[in-house]
Design a protein around this motif. Structure first.
Motif, PDB file in Angstrom:
ATOM      1  N   LEU A   1      21.044  50.592  -5.842  1.00 55.41           N
ATOM      2  CA  LEU A   1      22.229  50.210  -6.605  1.00 55.41           C
ATOM      3  C   LEU A   1      21.805  49.953  -8.039  1.00 55.41           C
ATOM      4  O   LEU A   1      20.817  49.263  -8.284  1.00 55.41           O
ATOM      5  N   ILE A   2      22.541  50.492  -8.973  1.00 52.75           N
ATOM      6  CA  ILE A   2      22.316  50.226 -10.387  1.00 52.75           C
ATOM      7  C   ILE A   2      23.505  49.403 -10.849  1.00 52.75           C
ATOM      8  O   ILE A   2      24.648  49.855 -10.775  1.00 52.75           O
ATOM      9  N   LEU A   3      23.240  48.188 -11.289  1.00 50.03           N
ATOM     10  CA  LEU A   3      24.303  47.253 -11.655  1.00 50.03           C
ATOM     11  C   LEU A   3      24.441  47.125 -13.167  1.00 50.03           C
ATOM     12  O   LEU A   3      23.444  47.136 -13.894  1.00 50.03           O
ATOM     13  N   PHE A   4      25.672  46.987 -13.610  1.00 48.52           N
ATOM     14  CA  PHE A   4      25.993  46.710 -15.004  1.00 48.52           C
ATOM     15  C   PHE A   4      26.815  45.429 -15.006  1.00 48.52           C
ATOM     16  O   PHE A   4      27.888  45.372 -14.406  1.00 48.52           O
ATOM     17  N   ILE A   5      26.304  44.410 -15.650  1.00 50.14           N
ATOM     18  CA  ILE A   5      26.960  43.104 -15.654  1.00 50.14           C
ATOM     19  C   ILE A   5      27.089  42.649 -17.105  1.00 50.14           C
ATOM     20  O   ILE A   5      26.123  42.689 -17.853  1.00 50.14           O
ATOM     21  N   ASP A   6      28.291  42.220 -17.492  1.00 55.98           N
ATOM     22  CA  ASP A   6      28.514  41.810 -18.876  1.00 55.98           C
ATOM     23  C   ASP A   6      29.463  40.618 -18.904  1.00 55.98           C
ATOM     24  O   ASP A   6      30.677  40.780 -18.819  1.00 55.98           O
ATOM     25  N   LYS A   7      28.901  39.434 -19.000  1.00 57.78           N
ATOM     26  CA  LYS A   7      29.713  38.218 -19.026  1.00 57.78           C
ATOM     27  C   LYS A   7      30.444  38.115 -20.364  1.00 57.78           C
ATOM     28  O   LYS A   7      29.865  38.356 -21.417  1.00 57.78           O
ATOM     29  N   SER A   8      31.710  37.795 -20.302  1.00 60.56           N
ATOM     30  CA  SER A   8      32.525  37.636 -21.506  1.00 60.56           C
ATOM     31  C   SER A   8      33.169  36.263 -21.492  1.00 60.56           C
ATOM     32  O   SER A   8      33.696  35.816 -20.477  1.00 60.56           O
ATOM     33  N   HIS A   9      33.122  35.607 -22.638  1.00 60.13           N
ATOM     34  CA  HIS A   9      33.745  34.286 -22.783  1.00 60.13           C
ATOM     35  C   HIS A   9      35.079  34.447 -23.499  1.00 60.13           C
ATOM     36  O   HIS A   9      35.218  35.256 -24.404  1.00 60.13           O
ATOM     37  N   PHE A  10      36.055  33.678 -23.068  1.00 62.11           N
ATOM     38  CA  PHE A  10      37.342  33.679 -23.745  1.00 62.11           C
ATOM     39  C   PHE A  10      37.931  32.283 -23.666  1.00 62.11           C
ATOM     40  O   PHE A  10      37.425  31.420 -22.977  1.00 62.11           O
TER      41      PHE A  10
ATOM     42  N   LEU B   1      36.041  29.283 -20.598  1.00 62.49           N
ATOM     43  CA  LEU B   1      36.526  30.269 -19.640  1.00 62.49           C
ATOM     44  C   LEU B   1      35.713  31.544 -19.788  1.00 62.49           C
ATOM     45  O   LEU B   1      35.416  31.981 -20.894  1.00 62.49           O
ATOM     46  N   SER B   2      35.335  32.128 -18.677  1.00 62.25           N
ATOM     47  CA  SER B   2      34.557  33.360 -18.760  1.00 62.25           C
ATOM     48  C   SER B   2      34.861  34.242 -17.558  1.00 62.25           C
ATOM     49  O   SER B   2      35.389  33.789 -16.545  1.00 62.25           O
ATOM     50  N   THR B   3      34.507  35.478 -17.712  1.00 59.10           N
ATOM     51  CA  THR B   3      34.615  36.436 -16.620  1.00 59.10           C
ATOM     52  C   THR B   3      33.347  37.282 -16.632  1.00 59.10           C
ATOM     53  O   THR B   3      32.742  37.476 -17.685  1.00 59.10           O
ATOM     54  N   THR B   4      32.938  37.734 -15.469  1.00 51.90           N
ATOM     55  CA  THR B   4      31.724  38.545 -15.373  1.00 51.90           C
ATOM     56  C   THR B   4      32.019  39.765 -14.509  1.00 51.90           C
ATOM     57  O   THR B   4      31.824  39.750 -13.298  1.00 51.90           O
TER      58      THR B   4
END
Length: 130
Positions: free
Chosen positions: A96-105, A111-114
């Protein structure tokens, strides 16, 4: 959904108890169903989309490796394949090749989403980038 068998690809909402005592609802996807949907997609699994010089069923190179290019051409691929799958024909080694990019808002950044996206190592670089 039932006709095309995509009902297992829908997320399920689960409640998670937070340390603050409150509850948050989180959407959870069935990773096994998502991987299976990729592997069973005839168009996606066509030879022009697969890594060159690679047998995706065995995880083994089909031609001599002369340079690093795809995941299976790395020096750690074969030892990992042997360790976790061996030569059992029922095992299908795929990374598995994962791409993860946490974003804050939000105004204070609390508050954040990943989002997590993934692809499989059996695909060639062009397909992994799409």
């Amino acid at each position: 959904e039932e006709m095309v068998g995509s009902n297992t690809l829908k997320p399920k909402d689960i409640n998670v108890h937070l340390t603050s005592g409150s509850t948050a609802t989180v959407s959870v996807f069935n990773l096994e169903a998502q991987i299976k949907s990729l592997l069973e997609d005839k168009e996606l699994m066509s030879p022009q989309n697969l890594a060159p010089g690679y047998d995706y069923l065995s995880g083994m190179a089909t031609e001599p490796i002369t340079h690093y290019s795809e995941v299976h051409s790395g020096t750690d691929w074969e030892p990992a394949r042997q360790r976790f799958c061996g030569d059992n024909p029922k095992n299908m080694p795929v990374a598995l090749i994962l791409f993860i990019d946490k974003s804050h808002f939000g105004s204070n950044g609390s508050l954040s989403t990943t989002p997590i996206c993934f692809t499989l190592s059996c695909f060639n670089q062009e397909m992994r980038n799409n």
